[in-house]
Design a protein around this motif. Sequence first.
Motif, PDB file in Angstrom:
ATOM      1  N   GLY A 159     140.823  69.740  14.786  1.00 61.84           N
ATOM      2  CA  GLY A 159     140.103  70.900  15.281  1.00 61.84           C
ATOM      3  C   GLY A 159     138.600  70.703  15.332  1.00 61.84           C
ATOM      4  O   GLY A 159     137.927  71.228  16.221  1.00 61.84           O
ATOM      5  N   THR A 160     138.046  69.914  14.400  1.00 62.81           N
ATOM      6  CA  THR A 160     136.595  69.698  14.374  1.00 62.81           C
ATOM      7  C   THR A 160     136.128  69.013  15.652  1.00 62.81           C
ATOM      8  O   THR A 160     134.990  69.215  16.094  1.00 62.81           O
ATOM      9  N   ASP A 179     144.036  56.917  14.321  1.00 63.57           N
ATOM     10  CA  ASP A 179     145.345  57.002  13.685  1.00 63.57           C
ATOM     11  C   ASP A 179     146.390  57.568  14.655  1.00 63.57           C
ATOM     12  O   ASP A 179     146.045  58.076  15.730  1.00 63.57           O
ATOM     13  N   HIS A 185     140.541  63.367   2.894  1.00 63.80           N
ATOM     14  CA  HIS A 185     141.027  62.179   3.598  1.00 63.80           C
ATOM     15  C   HIS A 185     140.190  61.872   4.833  1.00 63.80           C
ATOM     16  O   HIS A 185     139.554  62.746   5.411  1.00 63.80           O
ATOM     17  N   ARG A 206     149.358  73.882  11.783  1.00 62.16           N
ATOM     18  CA  ARG A 206     148.876  74.814  12.813  1.00 62.16           C
ATOM     19  C   ARG A 206     148.975  74.214  14.212  1.00 62.16           C
ATOM     20  O   ARG A 206     149.011  74.934  15.208  1.00 62.16           O
ATOM     21  N   LYS A 231     136.060  72.973   4.345  1.00 61.38           N
ATOM     22  CA  LYS A 231     135.670  71.581   4.082  1.00 61.38           C
ATOM     23  C   LYS A 231     134.651  71.460   2.952  1.00 61.38           C
ATOM     24  O   LYS A 231     134.222  70.358   2.620  1.00 61.38           O
TER      25      LYS A 231
HETATM   26  C1  GLP Z   1     143.802  64.953  10.602  1.00 65.26           C
HETATM   27  C2  GLP Z   1     143.255  63.685  11.228  1.00 65.26           C
HETATM   28  C3  GLP Z   1     141.901  63.359  10.668  1.00 65.26           C
HETATM   29  C4  GLP Z   1     141.017  64.594  10.727  1.00 65.26           C
HETATM   30  C5  GLP Z   1     141.589  65.669   9.875  1.00 65.26           C
HETATM   31  C6  GLP Z   1     140.754  66.930   9.850  1.00 65.26           C
HETATM   32  O1  GLP Z   1     144.457  64.739   9.415  1.00 65.26           O
HETATM   33  N1  GLP Z   1     144.106  62.558  11.027  1.00 65.26           N
HETATM   34  O2  GLP Z   1     141.325  62.311  11.410  1.00 65.26           O
HETATM   35  O3  GLP Z   1     139.741  64.273  10.271  1.00 65.26           O
HETATM   36  O4  GLP Z   1     142.859  65.971  10.406  1.00 65.26           O
HETATM   37  O5  GLP Z   1     141.114  67.711  10.941  1.00 65.26           O
HETATM   38  P1  GLP Z   1     140.494  69.095  11.330  1.00 65.26           P
HETATM   39  O6  GLP Z   1     139.252  68.790  12.050  1.00 65.26           O
HETATM   40  O7  GLP Z   1     141.535  69.730  12.200  1.00 65.26           O
HETATM   41  O8  GLP Z   1     140.264  69.861  10.080  1.00 65.26           O
END
Ligand code: GLP
Length: 311
Positions: free
Chosen positions: A87-88, A116, A198, A230, A270
């Motif tokens: 989402g970011t 990934d 992570h 989600r 976060k």
């Molecule tokens: C997933 C991806 C990551 C990402 C993380 C955060 O797990 N593999 O690369 O940084 O989600 O995602 P979001 O930005 O949706 O919080």
Amino acid sequence: MSYVALQGGHSANGGSRMGYETVDFARLQTPGNVLTFGRFETPGLSLSGVNLIVVPSAEHAAHLAADRVWEVLAAEGQRVIGTATGGTMEPIWGEIHRRLVPVSLDCRQLVAVGLDEYVGLPPDCPQSYRAENLRNLGPLARFGFNPAENLHLPTTWNAGEGRPLTNEELLIECGRYERTVGENRPAVQLLGIGSDGHIGFSMPWSAKSSPASGTHLVTLSTETREANARFFGGDINAVPKHALTMGLGTLHHMAEAGAQLLLVATGQAKQDALFAALCGPVWSGCPASFLRLFPNVTVIADEAAAARLIR
Ligand code: GLP
């Protein structure tokens, strides 16, 4: 550690529409800078090789990250952008798509490498990271970007036989992908951060979450699968249990070779992860903390994500 105050208002070159001075990323070659709008005081902050930019909102963060990605997209000739998902990243690519409308780029020699990929999803499944990358990078196709040739992600699916790769095949793929990334060093590698700290899919507490790890097979933590549910209609059972991910060692090599690792963290969810990453121990309990050992790392955080860093 040096502090550089960002000035409000528009930049002379018109680069900013968001009321911050355009950040000269070249200035961030020196690690340990903090750039922020407001009062900023964090006793436990341990930036080491990291530069930290705190901006007022997620929108500012997306614009700033888009500025840096744009520098790569608008360059000429052979160049590589490292992509992330989640989402970011959505508002960053949304901003880039908006900027594409009035311009012309030459993306024929643009290469993208993704962080990934889930195991168990065919590449045309909308939740696969290949599909997500295609949504983000697809608008560049009209400028010559060729995703079939030049979008690299770990392969986890045998398309010919319509099945996921076996464990043995996945391990072979890890080595192949590590070589692919080694041959295609990004100028910028985008990174998000999981609420458990992570990076990519390098999971907390995994023996593989060390700066020595290359691309590897992971079992996704329940917290990660819950967070990503989600994107799967809220159903955690639909979220794959395994993935292939670049390792922290992959990112370390990349940074040593000159790539800028650009971590974007937005939103209150976060704040604990970002605090742990920048103020906690450097350990596998928070994979993002290892970024402090690497050169050429920039963190862009909005005030909500940086809340525990701002006093
Ligand atoms: C997933 C991806 C990551 C990402 C993380 C955060 O797990 N593999 O690369 O940084 O989600 O995602 P979001 O930005 O949706 O919080």
